[in-house]
Design an enzyme around this catalytic site. Structure first.
Site, PDB file in Angstrom:
ATOM      1  N   PHE B 137       0.935  -1.168   0.010  1.00 26.63           N
ATOM      2  CA  PHE B 137       0.059   0.072  -0.006  1.00 26.63           C
ATOM      3  C   PHE B 137       0.838   1.067  -0.112  1.00 26.63           C
ATOM      4  CE2 PHE B 137      -2.562  -2.953   2.596  1.00 26.63           C
ATOM      5  CZ  PHE B 137      -3.768  -2.996   1.563  1.00 26.63           C
ATOM      6  N   SER B 138       1.988   1.049  -0.481  1.00 27.07           N
ATOM      7  CA  SER B 138       2.980   2.092  -0.185  1.00 27.07           C
ATOM      8  C   SER B 138       4.343   2.583  -1.218  1.00 27.07           C
ATOM      9  CB  SER B 138       3.504   1.606   0.987  1.00 27.07           C
ATOM     10  OG  SER B 138       3.898   0.295   0.973  1.00 27.07           O
ATOM     11  N   CYS B 139       4.190   1.899  -2.346  1.00 29.00           N
ATOM     12  CA  CYS B 139       5.072   2.452  -3.481  1.00 29.00           C
ATOM     13  C   CYS B 139       4.814   3.900  -3.781  1.00 29.00           C
ATOM     14  CB  CYS B 139       4.873   1.554  -4.511  1.00 29.00           C
ATOM     15  SG  CYS B 139       6.152   2.138  -5.944  1.00 29.00           S
ATOM     16  N   CYS B 346      42.459  15.254  24.128  1.00 18.43           N
ATOM     17  CA  CYS B 346      42.051  16.179  23.063  1.00 18.43           C
ATOM     18  C   CYS B 346      43.171  16.685  22.238  1.00 18.43           C
ATOM     19  CB  CYS B 346      41.473  17.872  23.893  1.00 18.43           C
ATOM     20  SG  CYS B 346      41.363  19.315  22.866  1.00 18.43           S
ATOM     21  N   CYS B 356      30.057  25.129  20.008  1.00 22.10           N
ATOM     22  CA  CYS B 356      29.309  25.809  21.288  1.00 22.10           C
ATOM     23  C   CYS B 356      29.147  27.177  21.080  1.00 22.10           C
ATOM     24  CB  CYS B 356      29.845  25.640  22.516  1.00 22.10           C
ATOM     25  SG  CYS B 356      29.194  25.926  23.921  1.00 22.10           S
ATOM     26  N   CYS B 385      28.734  19.606  21.939  1.00 24.34           N
ATOM     27  CA  CYS B 385      30.326  19.385  21.763  1.00 24.34           C
ATOM     28  C   CYS B 385      30.710  18.056  21.792  1.00 24.34           C
ATOM     29  CB  CYS B 385      31.004  20.118  23.036  1.00 24.34           C
ATOM     30  SG  CYS B 385      30.157  19.622  24.661  1.00 24.34           S
TER      31      CYS B 385
HETATM   32  C1  LIG Z   1      14.885  -0.130  -6.366  1.00 19.67           C
HETATM   33  C2  LIG Z   1      13.567  -0.509  -5.221  1.00 19.67           C
HETATM   34  C3  LIG Z   1      12.659  -1.217  -5.681  1.00 19.67           C
HETATM   35  C4  LIG Z   1      11.550  -1.027  -4.679  1.00 19.67           C
HETATM   36  N1  LIG Z   1      10.461  -1.853  -4.774  1.00 19.67           N
HETATM   37  C5  LIG Z   1       9.549  -2.293  -4.153  1.00 19.67           C
HETATM   38  C6  LIG Z   1       8.315  -2.918  -4.545  1.00 19.67           C
HETATM   39  O1  LIG Z   1       8.139  -3.526  -5.622  1.00 19.67           O
HETATM   40  N2  LIG Z   1       7.497  -3.321  -3.328  1.00 19.67           N
HETATM   41  C7  LIG Z   1       7.652  -2.757  -2.005  1.00 19.67           C
HETATM   42  O2  LIG Z   1       6.897  -3.097  -1.348  1.00 19.67           O
HETATM   43  N3  LIG Z   1       8.799  -2.088  -1.758  1.00 19.67           N
HETATM   44  C8  LIG Z   1       9.769  -1.720  -2.632  1.00 19.67           C
HETATM   45  N4  LIG Z   1      10.812  -1.244  -2.464  1.00 19.67           N
HETATM   46  C9  LIG Z   1      10.964  -0.518  -0.922  1.00 19.67           C
HETATM   47  C10 LIG Z   1      11.586  -1.465  -0.267  1.00 19.67           C
HETATM   48  O3  LIG Z   1      11.157  -2.711   0.112  1.00 19.67           O
HETATM   49  C11 LIG Z   1      11.852  -0.964   1.085  1.00 19.67           C
HETATM   50  O4  LIG Z   1      10.526  -0.824   1.896  1.00 19.67           O
HETATM   51  C12 LIG Z   1      12.481   0.423   1.223  1.00 19.67           C
HETATM   52  O5  LIG Z   1      13.488   0.210   0.444  1.00 19.67           O
HETATM   53  C13 LIG Z   1      13.189   0.707   2.664  1.00 19.67           C
HETATM   54  O6  LIG Z   1      14.173  -0.330   2.957  1.00 19.67           O
HETATM   55  P1  LIG Z   1      15.730  -0.148   2.769  1.00 19.67           P
HETATM   56  O7  LIG Z   1      16.362   1.117   3.290  1.00 19.67           O
HETATM   57  O8  LIG Z   1      16.399  -1.375   3.439  1.00 19.67           O
HETATM   58  O9  LIG Z   1      15.892  -0.301   1.259  1.00 19.67           O
HETATM   59  C14 LIG Z   1      11.713  -0.563  -3.291  1.00 19.67           C
HETATM   60  C15 LIG Z   1      12.988  -0.198  -2.858  1.00 19.67           C
HETATM   61  C16 LIG Z   1      13.995  -0.040  -3.777  1.00 19.67           C
HETATM   62  C17 LIG Z   1      15.295   0.716  -3.421  1.00 19.67           C
HETATM   63  S1  SF4 Z   2      36.591  18.973  19.760  1.00 18.17           S
HETATM   64 FE1  SF4 Z   2      37.228  20.227  21.363  1.00 18.17          FE
HETATM   65  S2  SF4 Z   2      37.870  18.506  22.908  1.00 18.17           S
HETATM   66 FE2  SF4 Z   2      37.636  17.492  21.151  1.00 18.17          FE
HETATM   67  S3  SF4 Z   2      39.588  17.288  20.077  1.00 18.17           S
HETATM   68 FE3  SF4 Z   2      38.618  19.263  19.312  1.00 18.17          FE
HETATM   69  S4  SF4 Z   2      39.265  20.873  20.758  1.00 18.17           S
HETATM   70 FE4  SF4 Z   2      39.617  18.935  21.941  1.00 18.17          FE
HETATM   71  S1  SF4 Z   3      27.376  20.854  26.535  1.00 18.10           S
HETATM   72 FE1  SF4 Z   3      29.027  21.414  25.387  1.00 18.10          FE
HETATM   73  S2  SF4 Z   3      27.974  22.535  23.511  1.00 18.10           S
HETATM   74 FE2  SF4 Z   3      26.583  22.518  25.206  1.00 18.10          FE
HETATM   75  S3  SF4 Z   3      26.507  24.253  26.220  1.00 18.10           S
HETATM   76 FE3  SF4 Z   3      28.039  22.759  27.463  1.00 18.10          FE
HETATM   77  S4  SF4 Z   3      29.916  23.228  26.572  1.00 18.10           S
HETATM   78 FE4  SF4 Z   3      28.349  24.050  25.182  1.00 18.10          FE
END
Ligand SMILES: Cc1cc2nc3c(=O)[nH]c(=O)nc-3n(C[C@H](O)[C@H](O)[C@H](O)COP(=O)(O)O)c2cc1C
Ligand code: SF4
Ligand code: SF4
Ligand SMILES: Cc1cc2nc3c(=O)[nH]c(=O)nc-3n(C[C@H](O)[C@H](O)[C@H](O)COP(=O)(O)OP(=O)(O)OC[C@H]3O[C@@H](n4cnc5c(N)ncnc54)[C@H](O)[C@@H]3O)c2cc1C
Ligand code: SF4
Lengths: 439, 418
Positions: B137-139, B346, B356, B385
């Site tokens: 139900f989703s293509c 670091c 930050c 950070c």
């Molecule tokens: C090339 C391609 C063809 C696909 N054909 C179908 C299909 O025929 N029927 C279907 O239900 N989903 C189809 N899908 C969706 C996949 O089954 C899946 O739901 C989706 O790609 C997410 O999973 P993934 O990230 O592992 O690819 C297709 C996906 C791709 C990339």
């Molecule tokens: S992000 Fe900040 S703490 Fe991490 S390596 Fe760089 S300077 Fe050091």
């Molecule tokens: S957690 Fe790290 S990025 Fe967030 S306010 Fe503190 S020092 Fe800044």
């Protein structure tokens, strides 16, 4: 900032990844089909697979993949010459630079440690047969792990007091911390493998005795422990050392090499030479220089290692081969080199010369008089590890002449498969066990 | 393999699933061989590509993606409709899949343009032997208003067509919802009233991903033109989670079971949907980008999580987060949490300071020489950070300060940020 790195002998030179930086690196991975990096790993550690696990937020799965495929995954992550193996094959190089696979492997193995993962466990069912391994280096450890996992009772006989082979006694700790090797060894121990230390097979116990003690097969992973000393004049002087002796002493004394204030000259262009130079530098030598008889391009050392010794301020003098060591009262005073061009000449003061010109096997006939050797004295074993003796197998440096830890692992693993196949059929070809050649 | 493997099996609408990871209806499950391969890879089941009486006539190209800072595919846009294969052929695939993979779950996805078509498609599904039927139900990009998300945003039509399906078959029916609506609960309840047992959410979100400066239209460019169409992938997950949580919290839907869809790539994403009450997970975009193999790390990663937390049964995880997702007016507003900045971690980038100053409360002073931030007493505890700092574990929640005259209670703090 100084041009040179400051470092300590016993602390690791390279920092690893954090979760975030590992993800950043994994996000660079192209997640290749039939990943070339995986094909590039001799031991089948499968980087393509474990990087994918990291990328998909599953670092524990990554650790499992590594450990399942490579029982020494932690050590290999630190010391593999990745630039010649997996990273060499990496497709990403076609865009910019390869993925840092070794470092990602290290990250995953650190997660294994943090979460106390135990990936490989002993099998439920044990077999009655027992197997002995000679030496506790990478080849034996990998072989032993595979055999133990298949249910065999495995005992490793090791000449030294600790396991790890060259990883424990050769590679320096700033590249490979002992605790990393120890964790790998614990993984082997966790499979039920037993270790007998301070026991040299061929001296303290014979190969034949092992058979008599009921070991159905023997694996020899004895490595290369005789350093080649050149026949250079003066090589017998006090102060001329071999690389393995030098490194082993440094490792077993925790870096007390007593080199303070001394001038050290390292001869060689391979990784071992780089390790010696770094060790000398980091354990207090006043000056360290490397002399190598060929060019930098020809030097077999891994690029990272070269960079590392440069970063420590160690110079490399190329195209100079040792000509003579000059002493005074039996003590080394200087080393003389002649240039490759036939004209140049150098004489340098040196208190210590470390010779890193490669390792050779010890006398392997001491293991068994009838063990067939190659001309170089290596064990003559075929691709599946068979020696000429029935149920005696061999692999690793002692067979391949000295390669890498990961290749030793790969061979140990592969030979275990062959051994298992043979042992499974043992009742059928029982005849072989009593003397007939298996090959 | 000695790897950690948990039993991830779960029942969805009475059907036993070896794991909750399913392909969602799309080209990733568009023919027999593809689905067979996905099963071998480890997927627990498939929602097959939507079958209609209408056979789609697709445009080319039909995809686009958008990214941020070098990372592509944060979101994905498609202009596809339902299956472009003949109706009978699709049902033949389904029948063969169910026969060859009896332990895997095969779901047909259907879309009619009137009651008769819905009934016919439901009957054909039943004849093919599917375990479940999903109504699309989703293509959002159908070429007729009688189909797709236009139907899905009308509770009356959803109810009517759900009734049509459930009047002709006993196979549990699932209604797939469109997110292109303010309140999804309305069509979901209508579906339930019409006899639907399950609700799937979400299908794609109507979107324009990028404008093309070459032809001054949206992407993708089809003969110089483009259309608004469905957005999916990682970017839609937060929206999908919200819809799913709201459905699962709806007392009027208490008998329904939910299948979560939208941006799932990893086991963590999947777990999030389980925690907001979904018993089933569907994936398309991540499979289109990375392949079926991603299920391996979903299985392994979820197993490790269960091992670590001591769960043996997936059921125990379902809906765990629902009681803690509450209306904004019920939040405890008595305190603020002042961040703690680790000066050693670091790296001195100053991003926290900028944010930050320009986006929060000027509560960070910048020590120019040391290049370090220092929080002053204007801090309101918003944690902008913390969100912006590039260093893991550098800015963390610190001191809890209660506002003037408020009751001091024990405050639950999040401690670990990835
Ligand atoms: C090339 C391609 C063809 C696909 N054909 C179908 C299909 O025929 N029927 C279907 O239900 N989903 C189809 N899908 C969706 C996949 O089954 C899946 O739901 C989706 O790609 C997410 O999973 P993934 O990230 O592992 O690819 C297709 C996906 C791709 C990339
Ligand atoms: S992000 Fe900040 S703490 Fe991490 S390596 Fe760089 S300077 Fe050091
Ligand atoms: S957690 Fe790290 S990025 Fe967030 S306010 Fe503190 S020092 Fe800044
Ligand atoms: C300094 C140095 C640096 C290196 N750096 C790297 C690197 O960066 N990356 C890399 O991949 N490889 C490196 N290597 C090579 C790597 O260490 C070897 O290829 C690998 O260790 C070979 O494994 P192995 O099991 O065959 O032998 P070894 O590691 O040599 O192990 C053999 C073991 O057998 C024991 N043993 C020998 N004889 C007997 C006996 N008769 N009875 C009982 N025990 C015995 C020895 O004590 C030893 O423990 C380096 C080697 C050295 C020396
Ligand atoms: S070859 Fe390189 S890019 Fe490809 S999978 Fe391996 S590490 Fe990733």
């Amino acid at each position: 900032m100084s041009k040179l790195a400051t470092a300590e002998y016993a602390s690791e030179a390279q920092a690893g990844f954090t979760h975030r930086t590992a993800m950043e690196e994994a996000a660079r991975c192209l997640l290749c089909h039939d990943a070339p990096c995986s094909a590039g790993c001799p031991a089948g550690t499968d980087p393509g697979r474990f990087i994918r696990s990291i990328r998909f937020r599953n670092p524990k799965g990554a650790a499992e993949t590594i450990r399942e495929n490579n029982i020494l995954g932690g050590s290999c992550a630190r010391i593999c010459p990745c630039d010649k193996l997996c990273e060499e094959a990496c497709s990403r190089s076609g865009i910019d630079r390869p993925i840092e696979i070794g470092k990602l492997q290290r990250y995953a193995m650190e997660q294994e440690n943090i979460f106390h993962l135990k990936t490989r466990r002993p099998p439920q069912e044990k077999k009655a047969l027992r197997v002995a391994c000679v030496g506790a280096g990478p080849a034996s450890l990998a072989c032993a792990a595979a055999l133990a996992e298949a249910g065999y009772g495995v005992t490793i006989f090791e000449a030294e007091a600790k396991a790890g082979g060259m990883l424990t006694y050769g590679v320096p700790p700033m590249r490979l911390p002992q605790e990393v090797i120890d964790r790998d060894i614990d993984a082997v121990r966790g499979l039920g493998v037993e270790f007998v230390f301070n026991t040299r097979v061929g001296r303290d116990i014979g190969l034949g005795d092992l058979k008599a003690k009921g070991f159905a097969a023997v694996f020899i992973g004895a490595g290369l422990w005789r350093s080649k000393l050149p026949d250079t004049e003066g090589a017998e002087l006090d102060g001329v050392l071999t690389a393995v002796d030098f490194l082993k002493n440094a490792r077993s004394t925790g870096g007390r090499t007593e080199l303070e204030g001394k001038s050290v000259v390292v001869i060689g262009g391979g990784d071992v030479a780089m390790d010696c130079a770094a060790t000398a530098k980091l354990t207090g030598a006043q000056s360290v220089a490397i002399y190598y008889r060929r060019t930098l391009e020809e030097a077999p050392a891994n690029a990272d290692e070269l960079r590392y010794v440069f970063s420590l301020g160690v110079p490399i003098v190329t195209n100079f081969a040792p000509a003579r060591f000059v002493g005074d009262g039996g003590k080394l005073k200087s080393a003389e080199f002649k240039g490759r061009d036939g004209k140049s000449f150098a004489s340098v003061t040196a208190d210590v010369v470390v010779f890193a010109a490669g390792q050779a096997p010890e006398d392997m006939t001491r293991l068994a008089g009838d063990l067939r050797l190659t001309q170089e004295g290596l064990i003559d074993a075929d691709g599946s590890g068979h020696t000429n003796l029935p149920f005696v197998f061999a692999a690793g440096d002692a067979v391949n002449g000295g390669k890498t830890a990961v290749e030793a692992v790969a061979e140990g693993k592969a030979v275990a498969v062959e051994m298992i196949a043979r042992l499974e059929n043992a009742p059928k070809d029982g005849a072989n066990r009593d003397g007939k050649e298996v090959r | 393999m000695m790897a950690v493997r948990k039993d991830l099996s779960i029942e969805y609408l009475g059907v036993k699933c070896e794991n909750p990871f399913f392909l969602s209806s799309s080209p990733v499950g568009g023919n027999y061989d593809m689905v067979a391969k996905c099963f071998e890879a480890g997927w627990g089941g498939v929602f097959f590509k939507t079958i209609g009486i209408f056979v789609a006539d697709e445009c080319s190209p039909r995809f686009d993606n958008n990214g941020k800072e070098g990372l592509p595919w944060i979101g994905f846009k498609n202009m596809e409709q339902i299956s472009d294969k003949p109706t009978e052929q699709n049902f033949e695939y389904l029948a063969r899949l169910k026969r060859d993979y009896p332990d895997k779950v095969v779901v047909s996805s259907i879309m009619g343009s009137d009651e008769d078509e819905w009934k016919k498609l439901a009957k054909l599904s039943e004849q093919a032997g599917v375990d479940l039927i999903e109504g699309n139900f989703s293509c959002p990009q159908m070429t007729s208003h009688a189909m797709g998300s236009d139907v899905g945003s009308s509770p009356e039509l959803v109810k009517q067509y759900s009734e049509a399906v459930t009047s002709v078959t006993d196979i549990p029916f699932i209604a797939k919802m469109t997110p292109n609506i303010t309140n999804m609960n309305l069509p979901a309840r209508a579906a339930a009233l019409g006899g639907a047992k399950g609700i799937s959410a979400i299908n794609t979100i109507k979107s324009i991903t990028n404008i093309d400066f070459e032809h001054m239209t949206a992407m993708p460019v089809v003969d110089g033109k483009s259309s608004i169409s469905g957005y999916s992938g990682a970017a839609v997950r937060p929206i999908a989670l919200r819809f799913c949580a709201l459905l699962a919290q709806d007392a009027l839907l208490r008998d329904a079971e939910f299948s979560g869809i939208g941006g799932v790539e990893t086991w963590r994403d999947a777990l999030e949907f389980l925690l907001v009450g979904c018993r089933n997970i569907q994936v398309t975009t991540a499979v289109m980008q990375y392949g079926y193999r991603i299920v391996e790390d979903m299985i392994s990663g979820l197993s490790h999580f269960m091992e670590e937390r001591g769960y043996d049964d997936l059921d125990a995880l379902i809906g765990q987060a629902l009681p803690n997702i509450i209306p904004a007016e019920e939040l405890n507003r008595d305190f603020r949490i002042i961040p703690n900045i680790d000066r050693d971690k670091c790296v001195g980038c100053g991003r926290c300071y900028i944010s930050c100053c320009d986006g929060a409360h000027q509560a960070i002073d910048w020590e120019e020489d040391a290049r370090r931030p220092a929080i002053n007493d204007k801090c309101v505890g918003c944690h902008l950070c913390l969100n912006v700092c590039p260093v893991a574990g550098c800015i963390t929640p610190g001191e809890i300060r209660f506002k003037e005259g408020r009751r001091h209670t024990d405050i639950l703090l999040k401690r670990y940020y990835d």
